[in-house]
Design a protein around this motif. Sequence first.
Motif, PDB file in Angstrom:
ATOM      1  N   GLU A 229      -2.815   3.111  -4.741  1.00 54.51           N
ATOM      2  CA  GLU A 229      -3.480   3.934  -5.765  1.00 54.51           C
ATOM      3  C   GLU A 229      -4.625   4.770  -5.196  1.00 54.51           C
ATOM      4  O   GLU A 229      -5.315   5.462  -5.937  1.00 54.51           O
ATOM      5  CB  GLU A 229      -3.973   3.025  -6.890  1.00 54.51           C
ATOM      6  CG  GLU A 229      -2.829   2.309  -7.604  1.00 54.51           C
ATOM      7  CD  GLU A 229      -3.282   1.503  -8.816  1.00 54.51           C
ATOM      8  OE1 GLU A 229      -4.436   1.677  -9.257  1.00 54.51           O
ATOM      9  OE2 GLU A 229      -2.482   0.692  -9.314  1.00 54.51           O
TER      10      GLU A 229
ATOM     11  N   GLU B  67      -9.039   0.414  -1.857  1.00 50.08           N
ATOM     12  CA  GLU B  67      -7.626   0.035  -1.777  1.00 50.08           C
ATOM     13  C   GLU B  67      -7.420  -1.242  -0.963  1.00 50.08           C
ATOM     14  O   GLU B  67      -6.483  -2.008  -1.224  1.00 50.08           O
ATOM     15  CB  GLU B  67      -6.816   1.190  -1.177  1.00 50.08           C
ATOM     16  CG  GLU B  67      -5.324   0.964  -1.092  1.00 50.08           C
ATOM     17  CD  GLU B  67      -4.617   0.990  -2.441  1.00 50.08           C
ATOM     18  OE1 GLU B  67      -3.403   0.717  -2.469  1.00 50.08           O
ATOM     19  OE2 GLU B  67      -5.275   1.274  -3.480  1.00 50.08           O
TER      20      GLU B  67
ATOM     21  N   ARG C  46      -7.942  -3.937  -3.440  1.00 48.75           N
ATOM     22  CA  ARG C  46      -6.882  -3.890  -4.449  1.00 48.75           C
ATOM     23  C   ARG C  46      -5.591  -4.468  -3.882  1.00 48.75           C
ATOM     24  O   ARG C  46      -4.888  -5.248  -4.545  1.00 48.75           O
ATOM     25  CB  ARG C  46      -6.640  -2.446  -4.918  1.00 48.75           C
ATOM     26  CG  ARG C  46      -5.651  -2.363  -6.092  1.00 48.75           C
ATOM     27  CD  ARG C  46      -4.894  -1.054  -6.115  1.00 48.75           C
ATOM     28  NE  ARG C  46      -3.952  -0.918  -5.022  1.00 48.75           N
ATOM     29  CZ  ARG C  46      -2.743  -1.486  -4.981  1.00 48.75           C
ATOM     30  NH1 ARG C  46      -2.323  -2.255  -5.984  1.00 48.75           N
ATOM     31  NH2 ARG C  46      -1.945  -1.297  -3.940  1.00 48.75           N
ATOM     32  N   THR C  47      -5.255  -4.092  -2.645  1.00 51.09           N
ATOM     33  CA  THR C  47      -4.027  -4.552  -2.016  1.00 51.09           C
ATOM     34  C   THR C  47      -4.031  -6.064  -1.816  1.00 51.09           C
ATOM     35  O   THR C  47      -3.052  -6.753  -2.144  1.00 51.09           O
ATOM     36  CB  THR C  47      -3.825  -3.845  -0.662  1.00 51.09           C
ATOM     37  OG1 THR C  47      -3.660  -2.436  -0.891  1.00 51.09           O
ATOM     38  CG2 THR C  47      -2.612  -4.377   0.068  1.00 51.09           C
TER      39      THR C  47
ATOM     40  N   TYR D 156      -9.796  -3.266 -11.476  1.00 55.27           N
ATOM     41  CA  TYR D 156      -8.968  -4.071 -10.588  1.00 55.27           C
ATOM     42  C   TYR D 156      -9.302  -5.557 -10.670  1.00 55.27           C
ATOM     43  O   TYR D 156      -8.629  -6.379 -10.032  1.00 55.27           O
ATOM     44  CB  TYR D 156      -9.119  -3.581  -9.141  1.00 55.27           C
ATOM     45  CG  TYR D 156      -8.491  -2.233  -8.884  1.00 55.27           C
ATOM     46  CD1 TYR D 156      -7.296  -1.868  -9.504  1.00 55.27           C
ATOM     47  CD2 TYR D 156      -9.081  -1.321  -8.015  1.00 55.27           C
ATOM     48  CE1 TYR D 156      -6.723  -0.629  -9.261  1.00 55.27           C
ATOM     49  CE2 TYR D 156      -8.510  -0.088  -7.768  1.00 55.27           C
ATOM     50  CZ  TYR D 156      -7.329   0.260  -8.399  1.00 55.27           C
ATOM     51  OH  TYR D 156      -6.760   1.486  -8.157  1.00 55.27           O
TER      52      TYR D 156
ATOM     53  N   THR E 296       0.822  -1.219   0.000  1.00 56.30           N
ATOM     54  CA  THR E 296       0.000   0.000   0.000  1.00 56.30           C
ATOM     55  C   THR E 296       0.852   1.263   0.000  1.00 56.30           C
ATOM     56  O   THR E 296       0.547   2.235  -0.712  1.00 56.30           O
ATOM     57  CB  THR E 296      -0.941   0.006   1.217  1.00 56.30           C
ATOM     58  OG1 THR E 296      -1.696  -1.208   1.236  1.00 56.30           O
ATOM     59  CG2 THR E 296      -1.907   1.173   1.152  1.00 56.30           C
TER      60      THR E 296
ATOM     61  N   MET F 147     -13.350  -0.234  -9.711  1.00 57.94           N
ATOM     62  CA  MET F 147     -13.410  -1.604  -9.189  1.00 57.94           C
ATOM     63  C   MET F 147     -13.309  -2.634 -10.312  1.00 57.94           C
ATOM     64  O   MET F 147     -12.625  -3.655 -10.165  1.00 57.94           O
ATOM     65  CB  MET F 147     -14.713  -1.809  -8.410  1.00 57.94           C
ATOM     66  CG  MET F 147     -14.798  -1.033  -7.108  1.00 57.94           C
ATOM     67  SD  MET F 147     -16.257  -1.563  -6.167  1.00 57.94           S
ATOM     68  CE  MET F 147     -16.585  -0.109  -5.191  1.00 57.94           C
TER      69      MET F 147
ATOM     70  N   PHE G 247     -11.983  -7.266  -9.594  1.00 55.51           N
ATOM     71  CA  PHE G 247     -12.668  -7.924  -8.488  1.00 55.51           C
ATOM     72  C   PHE G 247     -13.608  -8.988  -9.048  1.00 55.51           C
ATOM     73  O   PHE G 247     -14.092  -8.882 -10.180  1.00 55.51           O
ATOM     74  CB  PHE G 247     -13.448  -6.907  -7.653  1.00 55.51           C
ATOM     75  CG  PHE G 247     -12.602  -5.848  -6.994  1.00 55.51           C
ATOM     76  CD1 PHE G 247     -11.229  -6.018  -6.821  1.00 55.51           C
ATOM     77  CD2 PHE G 247     -13.165  -4.664  -6.544  1.00 55.51           C
ATOM     78  CE1 PHE G 247     -10.446  -5.049  -6.218  1.00 55.51           C
ATOM     79  CE2 PHE G 247     -12.398  -3.681  -5.937  1.00 55.51           C
ATOM     80  CZ  PHE G 247     -11.035  -3.862  -5.783  1.00 55.51           C
TER      81      PHE G 247
ATOM     82  N   ASN H 110      -6.666   7.884  -7.057  1.00 59.91           N
ATOM     83  CA  ASN H 110      -8.104   7.713  -7.254  1.00 59.91           C
ATOM     84  C   ASN H 110      -8.893   8.832  -6.583  1.00 59.91           C
ATOM     85  O   ASN H 110      -9.903   9.309  -7.110  1.00 59.91           O
ATOM     86  CB  ASN H 110      -8.555   6.356  -6.711  1.00 59.91           C
ATOM     87  CG  ASN H 110      -8.043   5.192  -7.542  1.00 59.91           C
ATOM     88  OD1 ASN H 110      -7.700   5.350  -8.709  1.00 59.91           O
ATOM     89  ND2 ASN H 110      -7.986   4.014  -6.937  1.00 59.91           N
TER      90      ASN H 110
ATOM     91  N   LYS I 217      -5.742  -8.302  -3.363  1.00 60.76           N
ATOM     92  CA  LYS I 217      -5.694  -8.972  -4.666  1.00 60.76           C
ATOM     93  C   LYS I 217      -4.289  -8.887  -5.264  1.00 60.76           C
ATOM     94  O   LYS I 217      -3.781  -9.860  -5.828  1.00 60.76           O
ATOM     95  CB  LYS I 217      -6.728  -8.358  -5.613  1.00 60.76           C
ATOM     96  CG  LYS I 217      -6.833  -9.085  -6.950  1.00 60.76           C
ATOM     97  CD  LYS I 217      -7.988  -8.550  -7.773  1.00 60.76           C
ATOM     98  CE  LYS I 217      -8.027  -9.215  -9.144  1.00 60.76           C
ATOM     99  NZ  LYS I 217      -8.230 -10.679  -9.060  1.00 60.76           N
ATOM    100  N   ALA I 218      -3.648  -7.733  -5.137  1.00 54.99           N
ATOM    101  CA  ALA I 218      -2.295  -7.550  -5.679  1.00 54.99           C
ATOM    102  C   ALA I 218      -1.302  -8.499  -5.020  1.00 54.99           C
ATOM    103  O   ALA I 218      -0.328  -8.932  -5.655  1.00 54.99           O
ATOM    104  CB  ALA I 218      -1.845  -6.099  -5.502  1.00 54.99           C
TER     105      ALA I 218
END
Length: 451
Positions: A37, A297, A300-301, A73, A32, A70, A75, A41, A303-304
Motif C-alpha cells: 500500500e 509499509e 504493515r507488511t 493499520y 509487499t 498508522m 499498530f 499512500n 503485521k499482515a
Amino acid sequence: MLKALFLVLLPTVMVFAQNQDSIFIKKIYDETLAKGEAYDNLRVLCKSIGPRLSGSTGAKKAVEYTKKVMESYGFDKVFLQDVTVPHWTRGSKEEAYFIKDGKKINVPIAALGGSVASSKSGLMAEVIEVQNFKELKDLGEQKIKGKIVFFNRPMDPTKINTFEAYGGAVDQRGGGASQAAQYGAVGVIVRSMNLRNDDFPHTGSMRYAGGGMIPAAAISTNAANELSRTLKSHPRTQFYFKQNCQTLADAPSHNVIGEIIGSEKPEEIIVVGGHLDSWDLAEGAHDDGTGCMQSIEVLRTLKALGYKPKRTIRVVMFMNEENGLKGGTTYADVAEKKKEKHLYAIESDSGGFTPRGFGIVGNDNQVNALTAFKPLLSPYGLHEIGRGSGGADIGPLAKTGTVIIGFKPDSQRYFDYHHASNDTFETVNKRELELGAASMAALVYLLDNLN
C-alpha cells in the motif's frame, strides 16, 4: 562425545535456520509486491498534501495524515512527539535575468532555504564566476566587492556514487553566501546540485556564518552553462534577481511514531524511518515521501504476515531534516533521557529507486554481522551491504551506540529531482518503491532475529 555430536549437528542447524529465514523473506516480498500500500499512500501524500516544508500547513497536514495511516493499520502504539522547527517561507516566485547582445535572457532561479530576500526592487550587479572558495579568496575584496558571485562548480560526473559527487559540490550552496559576503559581494547565485542539464533550479539549505547576510539563490544547470559562456565573451555582464523569502519565528510541529511492541525483549528497539518534511517547490516524492511510505509499509507488511517481533519495531516520520534536523536531534535526545535502548536504526532517504543494498555505520563486529546477511538478501538484488553512510535523521542516535543503517537504492537518477519542482509522484515507479519497502522489511526481520 556430546561436544563432537554438537559440532556435527551445528551446520545442519545453521542451514535449517537459513532456510526458515529464506522462506519468511520470500513471504515478505510476496506480501509487499502483491498487496503493498506504499504507492497508494504516497499518492495521497504527494497529490492531496504536496509540499511539506517545516512550519507550513502542508507539514501539519502530513503529520495528521501519516498518524491516521498508522492508526488504520492497528499498530500497537501510535503517537506524536513534539518538535520545534525553523519556519522559512519563499514568498512570491523569484525573478532573474541577464542581458546578452541586447536581449533579456530569463533564468530559472530559486532562493536557497534560509536565505534573506533581495530588496523589493531586486538586485542587479556585475557577475564574477568562481569554482571554489580558494578562487574566491585569491580574487579578494578588490575584485569581488559590489558584485554577485556565481559559484559554478558542477557535481563531478566521473563519480559512480552520485552522493559522493553531491558531497563534493554542495559546500558552495551551503556556505557560499557567507564566504562571498566576507569580500563585499552583494549576492550569490549557485549552479544547481544536479548532474543533468535541464531548466529546473534546485533549492536546498544554506547557512550564514559571519561576514554578512546577502541573498542567495540557485539557478538551473542550463542557465549556469549559458551564463558561464556569456561571461567569457562579456565579462562585465550584469545579472538581476529578485526574491521575497523570509524567516519567521520557530513553529511547533511533530515527529510521527508508530510501533509494534516486542514479545520477548520489548525494551530493545529497532527503528525504521524517513523524513516527512520536504522542500516547497514540489511534492517531495523521492525526497522523502518514498522513504516515509516504505518505512510505514515495513510495519504493515510484518503485521499482515502475523509476525510477532521479539524486539520493538518502531517507525518514525522525522520532521525538519531539510533545514534544521530538529526531528532527528529531538528524537535522539528524548531517547537518551528515557534511557531507551536502540539497537539498530534504518533510514530511507535516497529516493524510491531500485534497491542495491545497505550502508552500515558501526564497529567491525557490527558490520560483519550484517554483511553475513548477503546470501539471504542477494537474490533480491541487495549486493551492496557493507560500510557506508546511514541517514541524517538517525545519525544522532549513534552517540548511544546504535548501529546506523542507510537504505541504498540506485542513485543515478536521484539528483535529477532532488530539491526541485519535478520531484513529483509521477517520477516514482511502483515496483521499485515496493521492492525497497520489502528490502527494508527483510532486513528488519533479520535484525530482530540476530543473536
